[in-house]
Design a protein around this motif. Sequence first.
Motif, PDB file in Angstrom:
ATOM      1  N   VAL A   1       0.877  -1.161   0.000  1.00 13.31           N
ATOM      2  CA  VAL A   1       0.000   0.000   0.000  1.00 13.31           C
ATOM      3  C   VAL A   1       0.919   1.216   0.000  1.00 13.31           C
ATOM      4  N   HIS A   2       0.909   1.983  -1.077  1.00 14.23           N
ATOM      5  CA  HIS A   2       1.789   3.144  -1.178  1.00 14.23           C
ATOM      6  C   HIS A   2       1.164   4.396  -0.583  1.00 14.23           C
TER       7      HIS A   2
ATOM      8  N   LEU B   1       2.594  -1.976   4.458  1.00 16.50           N
ATOM      9  CA  LEU B   1       2.433  -0.526   4.365  1.00 16.50           C
ATOM     10  C   LEU B   1       3.226   0.140   5.467  1.00 16.50           C
ATOM     11  N   ASN B   2       3.498   1.419   5.292  1.00 17.61           N
ATOM     12  CA  ASN B   2       4.051   2.261   6.358  1.00 17.61           C
ATOM     13  C   ASN B   2       2.897   3.075   6.900  1.00 17.61           C
TER      14      ASN B   2
ATOM     15  N   THR C   1      -0.321  -5.857  11.332  1.00 12.67           N
ATOM     16  CA  THR C   1       0.472  -5.945  12.557  1.00 12.67           C
ATOM     17  C   THR C   1       1.874  -5.416  12.270  1.00 12.67           C
ATOM     18  N   PRO C   2       2.562  -4.908  13.286  1.00 15.65           N
ATOM     19  CA  PRO C   2       3.921  -4.391  13.066  1.00 15.65           C
ATOM     20  C   PRO C   2       4.878  -5.499  12.621  1.00 15.65           C
ATOM     21  N   ALA C   3       5.817  -5.127  11.759  1.00 18.36           N
ATOM     22  CA  ALA C   3       6.882  -6.040  11.337  1.00 18.36           C
ATOM     23  C   ALA C   3       8.183  -5.523  11.932  1.00 18.36           C
TER      24      ALA C   3
END
Length: 172
Positions: free
Chosen positions: A103-104, A139-140, A155-157
Amino acid sequence: MTDTPSPGTPSPGTFDSALVRPARPEDAEELLRLRAELHSGLATPEPWHAAFPAAMRERLGTDPGLHAFVSDTGEGRLAACAIGLVYRAYEGPLYTGGLWGRVHSVITDPAHRRRGHAEAVTRALVTALQGAGCASVELNATDDGLPLYEKLGFTPAAHYLTLRRPLDGGAA
């Protein structure tokens, strides 16, 4: 007598999710307007203002790796957009089939925030990326967007880093 909306009519402060649709080449200038909102306060190179809409006009609807969804106000302006890409990696435990999505951008016009537009376009985009075979979607998140993405199941990576300048020299 009170005004009661007819069935299917969105209540004030919400929108009709039927107005979410795939972005079309003719949306290119509005996509640029929204992307510029995302980058407000940042120095953006002038060529980007011509290159981005030109790329969108060329690729929307023809590039199977580009997916974009918009929430249309029905008044010639977009309330929100979500843009993402399919990437080919290699077969692995996180990329079954070798595809992953990114997702940009998810952007909502300030006048239309907190009404569900971002959630609707993000859901449409993630569904399209997964439908294209992406086993993982990344995504960020901004601080503002984090609660939405967590609600959707992101979830956070750990240990995700980015490099946005030339690699520092040094012995290898």
